[in-house]
Motif scaffolding. Structure first.
Motif, PDB file in Angstrom:
ATOM      1  N   LEU A 420       0.827  -1.204   0.000  1.00 47.23           N
ATOM      2  CA  LEU A 420       0.000   0.000   0.000  1.00 47.23           C
ATOM      3  C   LEU A 420       0.865   1.259   0.000  1.00 47.23           C
ATOM      4  O   LEU A 420       0.600   2.210  -0.767  1.00 47.23           O
ATOM      5  N   GLU A 421       1.879   1.273   0.836  1.00 52.04           N
ATOM      6  CA  GLU A 421       2.745   2.450   0.924  1.00 52.04           C
ATOM      7  C   GLU A 421       3.442   2.737  -0.403  1.00 52.04           C
ATOM      8  O   GLU A 421       3.437   3.885  -0.882  1.00 52.04           O
ATOM      9  N   GLN A 422       4.027   1.707  -1.002  1.00 47.89           N
ATOM     10  CA  GLN A 422       4.777   1.922  -2.237  1.00 47.89           C
ATOM     11  C   GLN A 422       3.854   2.251  -3.406  1.00 47.89           C
ATOM     12  O   GLN A 422       4.199   3.072  -4.261  1.00 47.89           O
ATOM     13  N   SER A 423       2.692   1.623  -3.460  1.00 38.79           N
ATOM     14  CA  SER A 423       1.747   1.916  -4.539  1.00 38.79           C
ATOM     15  C   SER A 423       1.263   3.358  -4.473  1.00 38.79           C
ATOM     16  O   SER A 423       1.229   4.074  -5.490  1.00 38.79           O
ATOM     17  N   ILE A 424       0.898   3.805  -3.273  1.00 36.57           N
ATOM     18  CA  ILE A 424       0.402   5.167  -3.110  1.00 36.57           C
ATOM     19  C   ILE A 424       1.530   6.174  -3.325  1.00 36.57           C
ATOM     20  O   ILE A 424       1.332   7.239  -3.929  1.00 36.57           O
ATOM     21  N   ARG A 425       2.728   5.846  -2.871  1.00 35.81           N
ATOM     22  CA  ARG A 425       3.869   6.753  -3.087  1.00 35.81           C
ATOM     23  C   ARG A 425       4.117   6.989  -4.572  1.00 35.81           C
ATOM     24  O   ARG A 425       4.286   8.130  -5.015  1.00 35.81           O
ATOM     25  N   LEU A 426       4.122   5.909  -5.341  1.00 35.60           N
ATOM     26  CA  LEU A 426       4.373   6.056  -6.782  1.00 35.60           C
ATOM     27  C   LEU A 426       3.195   6.714  -7.483  1.00 35.60           C
ATOM     28  O   LEU A 426       3.378   7.489  -8.430  1.00 35.60           O
ATOM     29  N   GLY A 427       1.972   6.409  -7.019  1.00 37.08           N
ATOM     30  CA  GLY A 427       0.791   6.977  -7.673  1.00 37.08           C
ATOM     31  C   GLY A 427       0.633   8.464  -7.451  1.00 37.08           C
ATOM     32  O   GLY A 427       0.065   9.177  -8.313  1.00 37.08           O
ATOM     33  N   THR A 428       1.116   8.962  -6.326  1.00 34.48           N
ATOM     34  CA  THR A 428       0.949  10.394  -6.034  1.00 34.48           C
ATOM     35  C   THR A 428       2.151  11.229  -6.480  1.00 34.48           C
ATOM     36  O   THR A 428       2.141  12.456  -6.284  1.00 34.48           O
ATOM     37  N   LYS A 429       3.166  10.612  -7.086  1.00 35.16           N
ATOM     38  CA  LYS A 429       4.288  11.399  -7.600  1.00 35.16           C
ATOM     39  C   LYS A 429       3.838  12.364  -8.697  1.00 35.16           C
ATOM     40  O   LYS A 429       4.481  13.383  -8.942  1.00 35.16           O
ATOM     41  N   ALA A 430       2.724  12.046  -9.351  1.00 38.49           N
ATOM     42  CA  ALA A 430       2.225  12.918 -10.422  1.00 38.49           C
ATOM     43  C   ALA A 430       1.794  14.284  -9.892  1.00 38.49           C
ATOM     44  O   ALA A 430       1.662  15.244 -10.678  1.00 38.49           O
ATOM     45  N   TYR A 431       1.594  14.401  -8.578  1.00 31.56           N
ATOM     46  CA  TYR A 431       1.096  15.662  -8.016  1.00 31.56           C
ATOM     47  C   TYR A 431       2.183  16.474  -7.324  1.00 31.56           C
ATOM     48  O   TYR A 431       1.886  17.501  -6.705  1.00 31.56           O
ATOM     49  N   VAL A 432       3.428  16.004  -7.436  1.00 26.99           N
ATOM     50  CA  VAL A 432       4.539  16.812  -6.919  1.00 26.99           C
ATOM     51  C   VAL A 432       4.630  18.086  -7.759  1.00 26.99           C
ATOM     52  O   VAL A 432       4.583  18.038  -8.994  1.00 26.99           O
ATOM     53  N   PHE A 433       4.727  19.235  -7.089  1.00 27.86           N
ATOM     54  CA  PHE A 433       4.796  20.578  -7.682  1.00 27.86           C
ATOM     55  C   PHE A 433       3.444  21.089  -8.196  1.00 27.86           C
ATOM     56  O   PHE A 433       3.380  22.154  -8.809  1.00 27.86           O
ATOM     57  N   GLU A 434       2.356  20.316  -7.967  1.00 22.73           N
ATOM     58  CA  GLU A 434       1.036  20.860  -8.268  1.00 22.73           C
ATOM     59  C   GLU A 434       0.686  21.908  -7.214  1.00 22.73           C
ATOM     60  O   GLU A 434       1.302  21.974  -6.144  1.00 22.73           O
ATOM     61  N   ASN A 435      -0.313  22.728  -7.506  1.00 21.75           N
ATOM     62  CA  ASN A 435      -0.735  23.753  -6.560  1.00 21.75           C
ATOM     63  C   ASN A 435      -1.226  23.119  -5.271  1.00 21.75           C
ATOM     64  O   ASN A 435      -2.032  22.179  -5.297  1.00 21.75           O
ATOM     65  N   ASN A 436      -0.721  23.605  -4.145  1.00 20.08           N
ATOM     66  CA  ASN A 436      -1.110  23.064  -2.842  1.00 20.08           C
ATOM     67  C   ASN A 436      -2.396  23.751  -2.386  1.00 20.08           C
ATOM     68  O   ASN A 436      -2.411  24.559  -1.454  1.00 20.08           O
ATOM     69  N   ASN A 437      -3.508  23.383  -3.059  1.00 21.50           N
ATOM     70  CA  ASN A 437      -4.792  24.004  -2.750  1.00 21.50           C
ATOM     71  C   ASN A 437      -5.878  22.942  -2.669  1.00 21.50           C
ATOM     72  O   ASN A 437      -5.629  21.745  -2.841  1.00 21.50           O
TER      73      ASN A 437
END
Length: 516
Positions: A420-437
């Motif tokens: 679960l940790e590794q799957s979610i970590r890789l899946g949310t890399k797409a949102y690095v540098f997105e607006n923190n809103n």
């Protein structure tokens, strides 16, 4: 838009999704016959393979075992007796275990894995090389299981040092894989005069990162090596073998001469003795001048002749095979993990499963004897491998070495959380540098929620509804402060209800009054 006309704008309707990572990709470290990919050396280079044929292509075949015969002081189950003397077989060379471990892995459902060859069969097995092989896996993100079969060939202290390095690698540096450890001299019963191998293992291993490792006891009597794969060529010295075979058959060094008036029966007996002496004499024959095909044919014919005339020869072959086939269980368990993950899911405890290519456990464990293995005051649970009538050899435990921890007591819980940790970590890399809103928070929450909902629907999380199985929280005032947002931090809290095995099933019986 500066020119009048019709413009088409495509918008994504669906956010990125979280993909479940592979859960059973073992990494094996050890010594091989060769390590070549074409003209490129694979020594100290992790290589991904997916079948035993690939292993043989890149890393070669099994070592050539060589056994010695020495006179023993007393007879026991591991000696042979000839002419009132006992002789002990010793495994002198060709002890490397990685090839046989790979055979056991694939016999039990193994699949893709990584091989780290740290040397050839001519090299001495050392803890330094094995630990250097562990460090080579730091850059590899795919492996999820670490197995080092040849650590048990070292001294006990060196074996423990390698296993501690494996624990530090899995739980300290990577935290995305677990180690399956073998018990040093785990083929001995716990009541052995030399000491209790389980107590020694527990005392010396330490207490660090125990929730990232599991251990199994005892070793296994396997059927990996067949008897036809061994012959007189694996025994030395040849002269001693010839002497023992002659003593067994009461053969003279030279045939007595027959009279001219010898009967047909005497002549037949003389011919039989001559054939036996010739066969035994060929054990030390030099056939190097023959071409390979003819040499192999003659050696095979001699092997069959010796089996036909000598029960002692067959007994020696049987003991040699038993010694080679006594293997530590970690590789077999890596195959079981792979099979269970592929058929039931990583959340299913890899227990109550039968082992293939296994004749029996090296030590028979009773129900009472398993109590201390499973539940210990030290917390270092060791899983038992037991034989049951009509069922074969079963894995009868699913605990990590951190057996006293309610969180990480079971190996399937630890491995599910890693997935679960590794799957979610890789899946949310797409949102690095997105607006923190709020828009990004809602998207991330939705992505993780959809992934966990899919896992729950497949039976990977406990709970009658998704709300009971997991929760995802993210947002200002909920998981983050204003200062977190200023520092560019997006915090997500994920809570999951993991499945634990029904390790103890209690059925209560009580009498009731007669009703009719």
């Amino acid at each position: 838009m500066k020119t009048p006309g019709v413009y088409i704008v495509e918008k994504n309707a669906f956010p990125n999704s979280v993909i479940e990572v592979a859960t059973a990709v073992p990494a094996f470290i050890g010594y091989t016959e060769k390590a070549m990919h074409g003209a490129k050396s694979l020594i100290n280079r992790p290589m991904r393979i997916s079948a035993m044929a690939e292993f043989q292509h890149y890393f070669g075949l099994a070592p050539t075992p060589l056994f010695g015969l020495t006179e023993a002081a007393a007879a026991d189950d591991n000696t042979v007796s000839v002419a009132a003397k006992s002789y002990q077989l010793s495994h002198d060379s060709g002890k490397n275990l990685l090839y046989y471990a790979m055979m056991l892995f694939y016999q039990n459902g193994g699949g893709p894995c990584y091989i780290v060859s740290v040397g050839s069969y001519t090299d001495e097995v050392t803890g330094e090389k094995l630990m250097a092989g562990i460090d080579l896996l730091i850059k590899e993100q795919e492996p999820t299981i670490l197995v080092i079969p040849e650590a048990v060939l070292l001294t006990e202290d060196d074996c423990i040092a390698v296993q501690q390095a494996a624990l530090a690698h899995c739980g300290g540096k990577m935290r995305n894989r677990v180690a399956i450890l073998d018990i040093w001299q785990g083929y001995k019963p716990r009541q052995h005069p030399a000491g209790d191998c389980i107590d020694n293992f527990r005392d010396k291993l330490g207490i660090n990162y125990l929730d990232f490792a599991t251990a199994y006891y005892p070793w296994l009597n396997t059927s990996i090596v067949q008897q036809h794969e061994l012959s007189y060529q694996n025994l030395a010295p040849a002269e001693l073998l010839q002497q023992l075979l002659k003593q067994e058959r009461n053969l003279p060094d030279e045939l007595p001469k027959l009279d001219d008036n010898a009967s047909a029966a005497d002549q037949a007996a003389q011919l039989k003795l001559q054939q036996q002496l010739e066969a035994i004499g060929e054990i030390s024959a030099d056939w190097s001048k023959l071409d390979s095909a003819e040499r192999v044919a003659k050696q095979m014919l001699l092997h069959k002749s010796l089996k036909a005339i000598s029960p002692l020869y067959g007994q020696l072959l049987g003991q040699m095979r038993a010694m080679i086939n006594l293997l530590p269980p970690a590789a077999a368990m890596a195959g079981i993990y792979t099979m269970v993950d592929n058929t039931r899911g990583v959340w299913k405890a890899p227990a109550n499963v039968s082992l293939s290519a296994v004749v029996s456990p090296a030590v028979t464990i009773s129900h009472e004897e398993q109590e201390d293995l499973n539940v210990s005051t030290q917390g270092k649970s060791v899983n038992a491998i037991r034989s049951f009538a009509g069922e074969g050899t079963l894995v009868w435990g699913a605990r990590t070495l951190d057996g006293n921890s309610p969180d990480w007591r079971y190996i399937n819980v630890r491995r599910t959380m890693i997935m679960l940790e590794q799957s979610i970590r890789l899946g949310t890399k797409a949102y690095v540098f997105e607006n923190n809103n709020a828009s990004t928070w809602a998207t991330v929450k939705n992505v993780i929620g959809n992934f966990l909902s899919g896992i729950w629907q497949r039976g990977g999380l406990a709970g009658a509804s998704p709300e009971d199985a997991f929760s995802v929280s993210v947002g200002l005032g909920e998981t983050m402060t204003s200062n977190d947002i200023l520092e560019g931090i997006l915090r997500v809290r994920v809570m999951v209800a993991l499945i634990r095995p029904a390790e103890f099933i209690e059925i209560s019986f009580q009498q009731q009054m007669q009703k009719s």
